[in-house]
Design an enzyme around this catalytic site. Structure first.
Site, PDB file in Angstrom:
ATOM      1  N   HIS A  82      69.007  46.305  66.514  1.00 52.29           N
ATOM      2  CA  HIS A  82      68.773  45.368  67.605  1.00 52.29           C
ATOM      3  C   HIS A  82      69.438  44.036  67.309  1.00 52.29           C
ATOM      4  O   HIS A  82      69.420  43.560  66.189  1.00 52.29           O
ATOM      5  CB  HIS A  82      67.268  45.151  67.808  1.00 52.29           C
ATOM      6  CG  HIS A  82      66.933  44.653  69.185  1.00 52.29           C
ATOM      7  ND1 HIS A  82      66.655  45.512  70.231  1.00 52.29           N
ATOM      8  CD2 HIS A  82      66.864  43.407  69.698  1.00 52.29           C
ATOM      9  CE1 HIS A  82      66.413  44.800  71.307  1.00 52.29           C
ATOM     10  NE2 HIS A  82      66.533  43.520  71.017  1.00 52.29           N
ATOM     11  N   ASP A 161      56.047  43.318  76.695  1.00 49.80           N
ATOM     12  CA  ASP A 161      57.351  42.697  76.445  1.00 49.80           C
ATOM     13  C   ASP A 161      58.258  42.872  77.657  1.00 49.80           C
ATOM     14  O   ASP A 161      59.004  41.970  78.001  1.00 49.80           O
ATOM     15  CB  ASP A 161      58.022  43.278  75.201  1.00 49.80           C
ATOM     16  CG  ASP A 161      59.440  42.728  75.069  1.00 49.80           C
ATOM     17  OD1 ASP A 161      59.563  41.498  74.895  1.00 49.80           O
ATOM     18  OD2 ASP A 161      60.401  43.489  75.206  1.00 49.80           O
ATOM     19  N   ARG A 168      60.714  35.428  81.019  1.00 55.61           N
ATOM     20  CA  ARG A 168      61.371  34.394  80.197  1.00 55.61           C
ATOM     21  C   ARG A 168      62.809  34.190  80.644  1.00 55.61           C
ATOM     22  O   ARG A 168      63.332  33.080  80.625  1.00 55.61           O
ATOM     23  CB  ARG A 168      61.329  34.796  78.707  1.00 55.61           C
ATOM     24  CG  ARG A 168      59.948  34.649  78.094  1.00 55.61           C
ATOM     25  CD  ARG A 168      59.861  35.382  76.762  1.00 55.61           C
ATOM     26  NE  ARG A 168      60.864  34.944  75.826  1.00 55.61           N
ATOM     27  CZ  ARG A 168      61.547  35.762  75.006  1.00 55.61           C
ATOM     28  NH1 ARG A 168      61.322  37.062  75.003  1.00 55.61           N
ATOM     29  NH2 ARG A 168      62.435  35.291  74.185  1.00 55.61           N
ATOM     30  N   SER A 183      59.161  39.697  70.687  1.00 56.13           N
ATOM     31  CA  SER A 183      59.780  40.554  71.711  1.00 56.13           C
ATOM     32  C   SER A 183      60.538  41.699  71.042  1.00 56.13           C
ATOM     33  O   SER A 183      60.354  42.872  71.371  1.00 56.13           O
ATOM     34  CB  SER A 183      60.727  39.697  72.566  1.00 56.13           C
ATOM     35  OG  SER A 183      61.622  40.492  73.285  1.00 56.13           O
ATOM     36  N   LYS A 187      58.985  45.887  70.462  1.00 54.32           N
ATOM     37  CA  LYS A 187      59.718  47.046  71.002  1.00 54.32           C
ATOM     38  C   LYS A 187      60.100  48.008  69.892  1.00 54.32           C
ATOM     39  O   LYS A 187      60.003  49.216  70.019  1.00 54.32           O
ATOM     40  CB  LYS A 187      61.043  46.587  71.618  1.00 54.32           C
ATOM     41  CG  LYS A 187      60.953  45.970  72.962  1.00 54.32           C
ATOM     42  CD  LYS A 187      62.338  45.853  73.553  1.00 54.32           C
ATOM     43  CE  LYS A 187      63.098  44.644  73.088  1.00 54.32           C
ATOM     44  NZ  LYS A 187      62.877  43.454  73.849  1.00 54.32           N
TER      45      LYS A 187
END
Ligand code: URA
Length: 434
Positions: A82, A161, A168, A183, A187
């Site tokens: 990520h 999230d 956001r 966040s 996940k």
């Protein structure tokens, strides 16, 4: 407990309890707490920040706001990757097939554009027909069958999230360390991978502009991952200028495909090799970074990484022909070159401004429910350190509206600084936390 009191407590700078955090996450997930109160709380958190304890409680509450995926039916060590988000960051598009072609299963959950940055799902949707809305069973089956699957956040995986991310994005509350850490890690924990490789960006195009903040974010996320029993590594990489040359959804897909053909930009390739090596090491393929790099180069040279992308695109409903003929991807009507106003060197390009140029052209969302134009964006011809002569092409805008192209050009020229002396070179990889 009342949402009003929680907002007021954070607004006044106090630390929220685990119960208060759970109350607001549960209420928001169920639709009992409205967007406007959560927007106010996000803004209070943005200004007042969160302690490590609050961040951990927020991460865990979000991870458990839906189901925790059990990937034990997938053979081998499942690795996820990520990025904290950047401009021109198309890394997953090239990296996932590279790693899968080396024999490590990639089970990945991705997101859409956020703030000035693009998202992997939007980019992948440039392949006509492609969908990340997979059932759990199909996700698992695809990883077992072809070594790779990417899904979007479903209603039952870290749904808190999913809602907060979208909120956001349109309330200017993205770039806060605790909100980013929770966040991403919620996940990743819910999506069930055994190992997680994080690409934490720093520089003008990153949410964490200062390197010290990026390092703190990386360390916090690695700690959360390890506490949850997942092998977690982080790379801190430069985002002071766009990664590679292409910025914009379909344009980035085209660049990722070129990279899998061995014809990609050097910086992008280097980042893929660095992150890919960690993924192979995390997956137990080797413990030598050098050997991992050779394996990754090998799957590019023999075409197996490119073929793996085609198989993956087809397995998720997309048109695999677009992998071999990128002319089939969405294309903008107007190509508008931006010319250098003077001789000199590109000293720097304010990176988030380049992301905003792409948004202005229609490549990002204006509101929670707006659509995006996958074809638009920019392709840079000069990057920091390059010499330019007046009239050289700095970048080419891909647009579908002449007025928007003019606006993007104005903004790009203001973001691109030309000086008489060449700037100092910034390293791409700043640190690896392993
Ligand atoms: N990526 C995420 O998934 N969340 C953030 O908040 C920032 C980047």
């Amino acid at each position: 407990m009342r949402m009003y009191d929680i907002i007021m407590k954070k607004r006044n700078g106090a630390e929220l309890t685990e119960e208060e955090i759970q109350y607001f996450i549960e209420g928001y997930t169920k639709g009992e707490v409205p967007d406007y109160q959560v927007s106010a709380l996000m803004m209070a958190i943005f200004f007042r920040k969160m302690t490590q304890r609050e961040t951990l409680s927020l991460t865990m509450a979000m991870a458990h706001s839906g189901d925790m995926l059990d990937l034990s039916a997938i053979h081998g060590v499942k690795v996820d990757k990520h990025s904290t988000g950047g401009v021109g960051d198309k890394t997953s598009l090239a990296l996932a097939p590279m790693v899968a072609a080396c024999g490590i299963p990639v089970a990945k959950m991705s997101g859409r554009g956020l703030g000035h940055t693009g998202g992997t799902i939007d980019k992948l949707e440039s392949f006509p027909g492609f969908s990340t809305a997979l059932t759990r069973q199909r996700f698992i089956d695809n990883v077992n069958r072809i070594g790779i699957a990417i899904m979007g956040q479903t209603a039952d995986l870290a749904p808190a999230d999913k809602k907060l991310y979208a909120l956001r994005d349109v309330t200017a509350t993205v770039d806060n360390m605790s909100l980013i850490a929770s966040s991403i890690m919620s996940k990743k924990l819910a999506a069930g991978a055994d190992a997680i490789v994080l690409d934490v960006k720093t520089g003008s195009g990153a949410f964490m502009k200062a390197e010290a903040d990026a390092r703190a974010l990386a360390e916090e996320m690695v700690q959360i991952g390890r506490n949850a029993g997942r092998k977690t590594y982080a790379v801190i990489s430069d985002m002071d200028q766009p990664l590679g040359l292409a910025v914009g959804n379909a344009l980035e897909v085209k660049e990722a495909v070129a990279t899998l053909r061995g014809e990609g930009p050097e910086d992008f390739m280097e980042l893929c090799l660095t992150l890919g090596s960690l993924m192979l090491i995390a997956g137990g393929k080797t413990d030598s970074a050098e050997e991992a790099r050779q394996m990754l180069k090998g799957v590019i040279a023999d075409g197996s990484a490119l073929n793996r992308l085609a198989v993956f695109v087809e397995a998720q409903g997309g048109d695999r022909r677009a992998v071999y003929d990128t002319e089939l991807l969405p294309k903008a009507e107007i190509l508008h070159p931006i010319l250098a106003p003077a001789d000199g060197f590109i000293d720097h390009i304010i990176c988030d401004e380049v992301g905003i140029c792409s948004l202005l052209l229609g490549g990002g969302r204006e509101t929670l429910h707006s659509g995006i134009d996958l074809s638009v964006g920019l392709v840079l011809c000069k990057k920091a350190g390059d010499a330019v002569r007046k009239g050289d092409i700095l970048a080419v805008i891909h647009a579908n509206d002449e007025k928007k192209a003019q606006e993007a050009q104005k903004r790009y020229l203001a973001a691109c600084r030309i000086t008489q002396a060449p700037p100092e070179k910034r390293p791409l990889i700043k640190a690896i936390i392993d």
